[in-house]
Design a protein around this motif. Structure first.
Motif, mmCIF file in Angstrom:
data_model
loop_
_atom_site.group_PDB
_atom_site.id
_atom_site.type_symbol
_atom_site.label_atom_id
_atom_site.label_comp_id
_atom_site.label_asym_id
_atom_site.label_seq_id
_atom_site.Cartn_x
_atom_site.Cartn_y
_atom_site.Cartn_z
ATOM 1 N N VAL A 1 37.444 32.939 48.609
ATOM 2 C CA VAL A 1 36.945 34.244 48.211
ATOM 3 C C VAL A 1 36.536 35.032 49.451
ATOM 4 O O VAL A 1 35.829 34.522 50.320
ATOM 5 C CB VAL A 1 35.729 34.097 47.272
ATOM 6 C CG1 VAL A 1 35.142 35.462 46.934
ATOM 7 C CG2 VAL A 1 36.125 33.362 46.000
ATOM 8 N N VAL A 2 36.984 36.283 49.512
ATOM 9 C CA VAL A 2 36.593 37.177 50.604
ATOM 10 C C VAL A 2 35.424 38.058 50.186
ATOM 11 O O VAL A 2 34.483 38.276 50.948
ATOM 12 C CB VAL A 2 37.783 38.046 51.056
ATOM 13 C CG1 VAL A 2 37.376 39.003 52.169
ATOM 14 C CG2 VAL A 2 38.946 37.173 51.501
ATOM 15 N N TRP B 1 43.266 39.931 43.498
ATOM 16 C CA TRP B 1 41.991 40.201 42.841
ATOM 17 C C TRP B 1 41.964 39.503 41.490
ATOM 18 O O TRP B 1 42.988 39.394 40.817
ATOM 19 C CB TRP B 1 41.807 41.700 42.639
ATOM 20 C CG TRP B 1 41.635 42.485 43.907
ATOM 21 C CD1 TRP B 1 42.607 42.797 44.821
ATOM 22 C CD2 TRP B 1 40.427 43.058 44.394
ATOM 23 N NE1 TRP B 1 42.073 43.530 45.855
ATOM 24 C CE2 TRP B 1 40.731 43.719 45.615
ATOM 25 C CE3 TRP B 1 39.107 43.109 43.924
ATOM 26 C CZ2 TRP B 1 39.769 44.396 46.357
ATOM 27 C CZ3 TRP B 1 38.153 43.783 44.660
ATOM 28 C CH2 TRP B 1 38.484 44.414 45.860
ATOM 29 N N SER B 2 40.790 39.038 41.092
ATOM 30 C CA SER B 2 40.649 38.402 39.786
ATOM 31 C C SER B 2 39.329 38.819 39.154
ATOM 32 O O SER B 2 38.371 39.181 39.835
ATOM 33 C CB SER B 2 40.707 36.873 39.908
ATOM 34 O OG SER B 2 39.560 36.373 40.586
ATOM 35 N N GLY B 3 39.300 38.750 37.825
ATOM 36 C CA GLY B 3 38.088 39.056 37.075
ATOM 37 C C GLY B 3 37.850 37.999 36.026
ATOM 38 O O GLY B 3 38.778 37.292 35.615
ATOM 39 N N ARG C 1 36.540 39.415 41.956
ATOM 40 C CA ARG C 1 36.674 38.721 43.239
ATOM 41 C C ARG C 1 37.939 39.140 43.982
ATOM 42 O O ARG C 1 38.982 39.341 43.370
ATOM 43 C CB ARG C 1 36.686 37.203 43.038
ATOM 44 C CG ARG C 1 35.379 36.674 42.472
ATOM 45 C CD ARG C 1 35.371 35.172 42.335
ATOM 46 N NE ARG C 1 34.094 34.717 41.790
ATOM 47 C CZ ARG C 1 33.776 33.442 41.571
ATOM 48 N NH1 ARG C 1 34.673 32.493 41.838
ATOM 49 N NH2 ARG C 1 32.607 33.113 41.090
ATOM 50 N N ARG C 2 37.789 39.261 45.287
ATOM 51 C CA ARG C 2 38.926 39.501 46.183
ATOM 52 C C ARG C 2 39.180 38.218 46.955
ATOM 53 O O ARG C 2 38.268 37.642 47.545
ATOM 54 C CB ARG C 2 38.620 40.658 47.145
ATOM 55 C CG ARG C 2 39.781 41.028 48.054
ATOM 56 C CD ARG C 2 39.513 42.355 48.766
ATOM 57 N NE ARG C 2 38.502 42.246 49.797
ATOM 58 C CZ ARG C 2 38.745 42.080 51.108
ATOM 59 N NH1 ARG C 2 40.004 41.980 51.538
ATOM 60 N NH2 ARG C 2 37.757 42.020 51.974
ATOM 61 N N ARG D 1 39.828 27.929 45.548
ATOM 62 C CA ARG D 1 38.503 27.328 45.447
ATOM 63 C C ARG D 1 37.524 28.316 44.827
ATOM 64 O O ARG D 1 37.776 29.496 44.741
ATOM 65 C CB ARG D 1 38.011 26.892 46.827
ATOM 66 C CG ARG D 1 38.935 25.867 47.502
ATOM 67 C CD ARG D 1 38.292 25.328 48.767
ATOM 68 N NE ARG D 1 38.121 26.366 49.774
ATOM 69 C CZ ARG D 1 39.044 26.681 50.669
ATOM 70 N NH1 ARG D 1 40.234 26.091 50.645
ATOM 71 N NH2 ARG D 1 38.809 27.605 51.580
ATOM 72 N N SER D 2 36.363 27.806 44.408
ATOM 73 C CA SER D 2 35.303 28.632 43.826
ATOM 74 C C SER D 2 35.781 29.309 42.545
ATOM 75 O O SER D 2 35.900 30.528 42.461
ATOM 76 C CB SER D 2 34.805 29.689 44.824
ATOM 77 O OG SER D 2 34.351 29.096 46.007
ATOM 78 N N ASN D 3 36.066 28.489 41.532
ATOM 79 C CA ASN D 3 36.486 29.024 40.238
ATOM 80 C C ASN D 3 35.472 30.019 39.702
ATOM 81 O O ASN D 3 34.284 29.977 40.053
ATOM 82 C CB ASN D 3 36.632 27.892 39.208
ATOM 83 C CG ASN D 3 37.860 27.054 39.430
ATOM 84 O OD1 ASN D 3 38.592 27.246 40.393
ATOM 85 N ND2 ASN D 3 38.088 26.116 38.536
#
Length: 288
Positions: free
Chosen positions: A115-116, A97-99, A106-107, A76-78
């Motif tokens: 998202v944490v 993790w993504s960027g 984002r973690r 969720r939360s693209n």
């Protein structure tokens, strides 16, 4: 996935089994998962080889269960713009993790799909000294260790996040070396980082080295060091889009690094440290 490679094509991921004894030009593959909703920019496989994550142009992060071949979770939360990079944490089984081109790192807890932590690389608290006029898009992510994550940014800097008192935050912004976007990262052990950029620079960093002080502040208001000198820097003959460490020799503190990217003028002759030069991949020796 030992001895197998996942290759991503527009909207889908294909799995090639390298144990099949096929020739160098692979001709057969199987699709992994249901496919993405837009062009895929990066894939990653977790340490156990059980999950595959993909980041695509829609901003979505999709996790596929490789044991079943079915989607496990669409997070969720693209990202608000293209999702450019994704990496699993090597020792925390549900963390990745993504960027993205929304300048956010984002973690995630992908078991819950949420998202944490969300770190805005463009916020004033985390930008000590931009190298270029480009926004700090997150082009590359590397989980260096259990307590350190690096992000290659569009403004030519490398942000390093650290874990302190149970909370993650930006601890260092390394700038002053790359003059264009940092598009590729790889780590050697838990303290060495290699970065590559569109400026044609291949740079190694010692994250354990004490950096010069800075007046900029991080998320807690503490100083963020931005002037960390690189260990080594060489110029290659192409914009660097990707890199991989193929060998490391502790005795000489050197790494063999393969780089890929578009050839172009204005990037030096690319001969420093070069070991070989296939058509699309060049291999260099770099001090680390």
């Amino acid at each position: 996935m030992p001895n197998a490679d996942a290759i991503y094509l527009p909207h889908q991921v294909r799995l090639f089994d390298l144990r099949a004894g096929e020739p160098a030009v692979l001709t057969s593959s199987t699709q992994v998962g249901a496919g993405a909703s837009d062009d895929i920019n990066q894939v990653a496989v977790n340490a156990r080889g059980t999950f595959l994550a993909s980041a695509d142009d829609s901003g979505a992060i999709l996790v596929t269960d490789l044991r079943t071949g079915r989607p496990f979770k669409r997070l969720r939360s693209n990202h608000d713009n293209l999702a450019t990079s994704v990496q699993f944490h090597p020792t925390k089984p549900w963390e990745l993790w993504s960027g993205g081109m929304d300048c956010s790192l984002r973690r995630w807890d992908f078991s819950r799909g949420c998202v944490v932590d969300d770190f805005e690389m463009g916020s004033p608290e985390t930008v000590p000294a931009p190298q270029t006029v480009n926004p700090p898009f997150v082009h590359a992510v590397n989980v260096v260790s259990q307590r350190a994550v690096a992000a290659g940014l569009g403004d030519g800097s490398v942000a390093v996040l650290g874990l302190r008192d149970g909370a993650w935050g930006v601890t260092t912004r390394m700038s002053g070396t790359h003059t264009w976007a940092v598009t590729a990262l790889a780590s050697v052990g838990e303290t060495r980082l290699i970065s590559g950029g569109l400026d044609g620079s291949l740079v190694s960093w010692d994250l354990a080295q004490e950096p010069a002080p800075s007046t900029s502040s991080n998320y807690d208001g503490d100083a963020v060091a931005s002037l960390r000198p690189p260990l080594a820097q060489i110029q290659v003959g192409r914009k660097i889009n990707c890199l991989a460490i193929t060998a490391f020799r502790a005795s000489s503190a050197t790494a063999t690094v393969a780089v890929g990217g578009a050839l172009g003028s204005g990037y030096g002759n690319g001969t420093q440290g070069k070991m070989s030069s296939p058509d699309d991949i060049e291999v260099y020796e770099l001090n680390v």
